[in-house]
Design an enzyme around this catalytic site. Sequence first.
Site, short mmCIF file in Angstrom:
data_model
loop_
_atom_site.label_atom_id
_atom_site.label_comp_id
_atom_site.label_asym_id
_atom_site.label_seq_id
_atom_site.Cartn_x
_atom_site.Cartn_y
_atom_site.Cartn_z
N HIS A 151 34.60 56.20 49.09
CA HIS A 151 33.48 57.11 48.90
C HIS A 151 32.26 56.46 49.56
O HIS A 151 31.47 57.12 50.21
CB HIS A 151 33.19 57.34 47.41
CG HIS A 151 34.03 58.42 46.80
ND1 HIS A 151 35.32 58.21 46.42
CD2 HIS A 151 33.75 59.72 46.51
CE1 HIS A 151 35.80 59.35 45.91
NE2 HIS A 151 34.87 60.27 45.96
N HIS A 152 32.12 55.16 49.32
CA HIS A 152 30.97 54.43 49.85
C HIS A 152 31.37 53.65 51.10
O HIS A 152 32.28 52.81 51.05
CB HIS A 152 30.42 53.47 48.78
CG HIS A 152 29.73 54.21 47.67
ND1 HIS A 152 29.78 53.81 46.36
CD2 HIS A 152 28.99 55.34 47.71
CE1 HIS A 152 29.09 54.66 45.62
NE2 HIS A 152 28.59 55.61 46.42
N GLU B 297 32.29 49.86 51.50
CA GLU B 297 33.27 49.28 50.58
C GLU B 297 34.67 49.35 51.20
O GLU B 297 35.56 50.05 50.73
CB GLU B 297 33.16 50.02 49.23
CG GLU B 297 31.77 49.84 48.64
CD GLU B 297 31.46 50.74 47.44
OE1 GLU B 297 32.37 51.38 46.91
OE2 GLU B 297 30.28 50.77 47.04
N ARG C 168 25.96 53.13 52.95
CA ARG C 168 26.62 53.50 51.69
C ARG C 168 27.05 54.97 51.66
O ARG C 168 28.11 55.32 51.16
CB ARG C 168 25.64 53.23 50.54
CG ARG C 168 26.05 53.80 49.18
CD ARG C 168 24.96 53.52 48.16
NE ARG C 168 25.16 54.24 46.91
CZ ARG C 168 25.78 53.77 45.84
NH1 ARG C 168 26.32 52.56 45.87
NH2 ARG C 168 25.89 54.48 44.75
N HIS D 274 36.15 51.61 44.25
CA HIS D 274 34.85 51.17 44.77
C HIS D 274 34.86 49.65 44.81
O HIS D 274 35.77 49.01 44.31
CB HIS D 274 33.72 51.63 43.83
CG HIS D 274 33.41 53.10 43.95
ND1 HIS D 274 32.30 53.57 44.60
CD2 HIS D 274 34.09 54.19 43.53
CE1 HIS D 274 32.30 54.89 44.59
NE2 HIS D 274 33.38 55.30 43.93
N GLU E 25 36.06 48.88 40.29
CA GLU E 25 35.19 48.13 41.20
C GLU E 25 35.97 46.90 41.62
O GLU E 25 36.20 45.99 40.82
CB GLU E 25 33.89 47.72 40.49
CG GLU E 25 32.99 48.89 40.11
CD GLU E 25 32.16 49.43 41.27
OE1 GLU E 25 32.26 48.90 42.39
OE2 GLU E 25 31.42 50.42 41.05
#
Length: 517
Positions: free
Chosen positions: A169-170, A173, A228, A296, A364
């Site tokens: 998504h980011h 990452e 991001r 993430h 994460e």
Amino acid sequence: MKGVILMRKFNVVIMMFLMVMMVTLPVNAELSKELIIDVPVNNQNDVVKISNMGIDIAGVRNNIVTVVVSETDINKLENEGFKLSKTRTTSDDLRARFTNNGKTAADAGAYHTYEENRDQLKEWAKNYPELASFKVIGKTFENRDVHALKITGNKTVKTVPKFLVLGMHHSREWITVEVPLQFAKLLLEKYGKDDKITKLVNEREIWFVPVVNPDGLIWSQTQYSYWRKNRNDNGGGSSIGVDPNRNYGYQWGNVGASDSPGSNTYHGTGPFSELCTQNIMKLAQKEKFTADISYHSSGQLILYPWSYTGNSTCPDDKLFSKIAKEMAQLNKYRPQQSADLYPSMGDTDDWMYGVMGSLSFTFELGRQFIPKESEIDSICDKNNKAMLHLLDAIGTVHASNNPLHISALNFKNSQLSYFEGLSSHIKKNTNEKEYLYSLDNQISNTRNSMVSILTPENDLDGNNFREFIELYNNSDNKDILVPVIEDLRTLYVHEMKDTKVSRIINRRIEILDRLVK
Ligand code: 0X9
Ligand code: ZN
């Protein structure tokens, strides 16, 4: 002759110089913008405060909030009285590690690029035709395809539990692409060799979207590593990008997200305003997943709903916390409710769980956005174990609002709270008339269908009525059911004329009156 060759060489050098300049100039303009800084805080209220300022939080640990900030953000934080500690790293450091010296195509080393991910998924579909199929699930703002892989050995007509794995998504990452890919590889290579994996592949459907935000990944791998968001031009201004993990449509809004297009946590113009989140929304509505993980980085955490508030736990809190603890034993990460890290609205997990009834986790990964290439395999290995566990667990457990298991009344109730949440937010913030009108229609249709489930003729044994009372009593959001109660009361009063059932209906009216007293 020599002179001509020299001239040509000279031109080539000039051309190359210009190309390098073209690639590096806009990059440097952005590079000077952001720093990673530690902010010491006194308590969780400080964390919430920073999150609500729309600041991009990279991690929270031992009263230190690590933030990715521009000069403006630094001023904002200092004005609020925060004392910023040492500068940890600048974006240049990271870019230097992965820069591609001006080539336009990315070479991300052991990390997959957009094309490499696509080719890998295609290759698996070709090499394992019995198990894997390659899909394009939608487009991006820059008109790229978004790729998916479906793996299943299920040959029966029976629906099996479905599991969704999301990465990227980011944009910065990168490790979040590797974990889904290595899990797919494990399932395919061990099928027919490892009994447990063979059974799971036969009895589940596993979907992978390793790169949800291709435009952002490409930008991060070729231009600016710390990017991001996605690459939406936000209507043509200078502020590019929407945060995909603030754009999902459950409790979409300003907590831990920003209204301002320049912010790293900009939530977009409306819920699901972005193609990259719409793609996942459509896939989830079609497939009805029992569980999902959105990857993430970083922080070594296993997070579960709610993300939007830490003031309440979600109805399936016990189940989430149990499974999260079990997975944490396997990957040694820390399990917690997402908002307890910091609250934010529009995250994947709140919508996937709150609306779609999926046991939705956010992991994460690792200790950095882009861990050293030598760490990739060990990060993947431990998370493969956690994923196998969840994949196994969903043979017997599911969220209480999962559409495949839930009663009609319950499903309508979760839809209703979803539409109401959106509507009140839109009224407060944007007042988009057309959108509100369509939401109002959906709200009244949903209410009407709840009432119709509760009419005496559709509920002779009173089971639906009892379920409704329980649902109301357990609801965090009782107000939205009050109009249903009122409509139901009116209907019952009308039905009282039928003397055969009047005693029962009278009793129901009394119960309803007590509820809203
Ligand atoms: O802020 C996010 O979207 C996620 N963290 S990241 O550093 N990868 O950007 C956090 C997702 C979990 N949500 C909340 N803690 N609210
Ligand atoms: Zn992230």
